[in-house]
Structure formats: structure tokens, C-alpha cells
Write a protein that holds these residues in place. Structure first.
Motif, PDB file in Angstrom:
ATOM      1  N   VAL A   3       0.845  -1.181   0.000  1.00 45.91           N
ATOM      2  CA  VAL A   3       0.000   0.000   0.000  1.00 45.91           C
ATOM      3  C   VAL A   3       0.890   1.244   0.000  1.00 45.91           C
ATOM      4  N   PRO A   4       0.616   2.182  -0.917  1.00 45.13           N
ATOM      5  CA  PRO A   4       1.461   3.394  -0.924  1.00 45.13           C
ATOM      6  C   PRO A   4       1.179   4.273   0.296  1.00 45.13           C
ATOM      7  N   LEU A   5       2.206   4.467   1.090  1.00 42.66           N
ATOM      8  CA  LEU A   5       2.109   5.296   2.288  1.00 42.66           C
ATOM      9  C   LEU A   5       3.073   6.459   2.155  1.00 42.66           C
ATOM     10  N   GLY A   6       2.739   7.556   2.805  1.00 40.23           N
ATOM     11  CA  GLY A   6       3.630   8.707   2.810  1.00 40.23           C
ATOM     12  C   GLY A   6       4.873   8.411   3.623  1.00 40.23           C
ATOM     13  N   LEU A  11       7.995   6.322   8.188  1.00 40.05           N
ATOM     14  CA  LEU A  11       8.985   6.548   9.247  1.00 40.05           C
ATOM     15  C   LEU A  11       8.388   6.332  10.631  1.00 40.05           C
ATOM     16  N   THR A  12       7.127   6.696  10.806  1.00 38.06           N
ATOM     17  CA  THR A  12       6.479   6.485  12.101  1.00 38.06           C
ATOM     18  C   THR A  12       6.268   4.998  12.357  1.00 38.06           C
ATOM     19  N   ILE A  13       5.866   4.261  11.342  1.00 43.37           N
ATOM     20  CA  ILE A  13       5.710   2.801  11.496  1.00 43.37           C
ATOM     21  C   ILE A  13       7.064   2.147  11.757  1.00 43.37           C
ATOM     22  N   THR A  14       8.092   2.619  11.089  1.00 45.75           N
ATOM     23  CA  THR A  14       9.444   2.094  11.332  1.00 45.75           C
ATOM     24  C   THR A  14       9.856   2.334  12.782  1.00 45.75           C
ATOM     25  N   ALA A  15       9.566   3.529  13.287  1.00 44.77           N
ATOM     26  CA  ALA A  15       9.872   3.828  14.697  1.00 44.77           C
ATOM     27  C   ALA A  15       9.120   2.865  15.611  1.00 44.77           C
ATOM     28  N   GLU A  68      -1.109   9.190   8.882  1.00 42.83           N
ATOM     29  CA  GLU A  68      -1.594   8.797   7.552  1.00 42.83           C
ATOM     30  C   GLU A  68      -2.903   9.483   7.190  1.00 42.83           C
ATOM     31  N   LEU A  69      -3.771   9.695   8.165  1.00 48.58           N
ATOM     32  CA  LEU A  69      -5.103  10.254   7.887  1.00 48.58           C
ATOM     33  C   LEU A  69      -5.195  11.755   8.127  1.00 48.58           C
ATOM     34  N   SER A  70      -4.067  12.381   8.405  1.00 49.74           N
ATOM     35  CA  SER A  70      -4.038  13.818   8.678  1.00 49.74           C
ATOM     36  C   SER A  70      -4.099  14.633   7.384  1.00 49.74           C
ATOM     37  N   ALA A  71      -4.719  15.789   7.470  1.00 49.83           N
ATOM     38  CA  ALA A  71      -4.794  16.712   6.330  1.00 49.83           C
ATOM     39  C   ALA A  71      -3.568  17.608   6.229  1.00 49.83           C
TER      40      ALA A  71
END
Length: 143
Positions: A3-6, A11-15, A68-71
Motif C-alpha cells: 500500500v502506498p504510504l507517505g 517513518l512512524t511505522i518504522t519507529a 496517515e489520515l491527517s490533512a
């Protein structure tokens, strides 16, 4: 590719993954102390470090969802998440230090100005960083 993620989310998931791996290693340290101590307990701060790392790893995954869901722009999300995660990591590192040194069973026993400032920064950083991400989520999902 998945899934394409920003990059901010990646980086947050990696942390989160790194903190979780740290928690698993701390669990080995905790187990070793429990297995070798006369009372079968680890030092309180070894226990706290292990538990905090586990909880902070899941909290960091939760932050990734808000990122991910932030504007907000990537730089805003990444900065807000990084501030929160940095304080998570600093807290765990502090617990590890106390556990390794066995210098206290209560770091608030002798509060000084440095600790007061650190706690104020932690409160502002964690709440502020999360508030930015949560506001971005609300803005992106409801407006």
C-alpha cells in the motif's frame, strides 16, 4: 510493492517497529534478572522499561494512523510524530539507565530543576505533538 504510504507514515511505522524490537530485547533482560535474582524479580526500572517500550511501540503505531489520515503537510505530520516519539524513546532510555545503574526505585524521590524542566517538556511535546496530529485527522476526515 504494498500500500502506498507517505514517508511520514513509513517513518512512524518504522519507529514503532524499532521500539517494539527494543521492548523484546528489554524483555530478555527482565527475564534474565528474574531468573537470577533471589526474589525472582527484576529491578523495578528494568520492568518499567520493558513495559513502557511495549506500550510506546503500540502508541507509536496509533500515531502512524493519525499521521496517515491527517490533512496537514508531510513536514508537519513528521515533525509532530517525531517530537512525540522522541519523548517516548527518551523516557525508555531513562528507565533503562536507572535499571542498569540500580540507582533508584523512584526517579521522583529527589526532584530537581532538571527533572521539572524535562517533565514539562515531555508534557508539552507529547500532548502538543499528538494535538497537531489529531487536529489534522479531524480536519482531513470531517471537513
Amino acid at each position: 510493492m504494498g500500500v502506498p504510504l507517505g514517508i511520514d507514515t513509513l517513518l512512524t511505522i518504522t519507529a514503532a517497529g524499532l521500539i517494539f524490537a527494543w521492548a523484546l530485547v528489554l524483555g530478555i533482560w527482565k527475564y534474565r534478572q528474574m531468573a537470577t535474582s533471589a526474589d525472582h524479580l527484576a529491578h523495578p526500572y528494568v520492568d518499567i522499561a520493558h513495559r513502557a517500550a511495549l506500550l510506546y511501540s503500540f502508541a507509536t503505531m496509533l500515531l502512524a494512523v493519525f499521521v496517515e489520515l491527517s490533512a496537514w503537510p508531510t513536514a508537519v505530520n513528521l515533525t509532530a510524530a517525531a517530537v512525540v516519539v522522541a519523548f517516548f524513546v527518551l523516557a525508555i532510555a531513562t528507565y533503562v539507565r536507572h535499571g542498569a545503574r540500580r540507582d533508584t526505585t523512584n526517579q521522583f524521590e529527589h526532584v530537581d530543576t532538571t527533572l521539572r524542566i524535562a517533565m514539562a517538556a515531555l508534557i508539552i511535546g507529547e500532548l502538543g505533538g499528538f494535538a497537531v496530529l489529531f487536529a489534522g485527522f479531524i480536519a482531513g476526515q470531517f471537513f
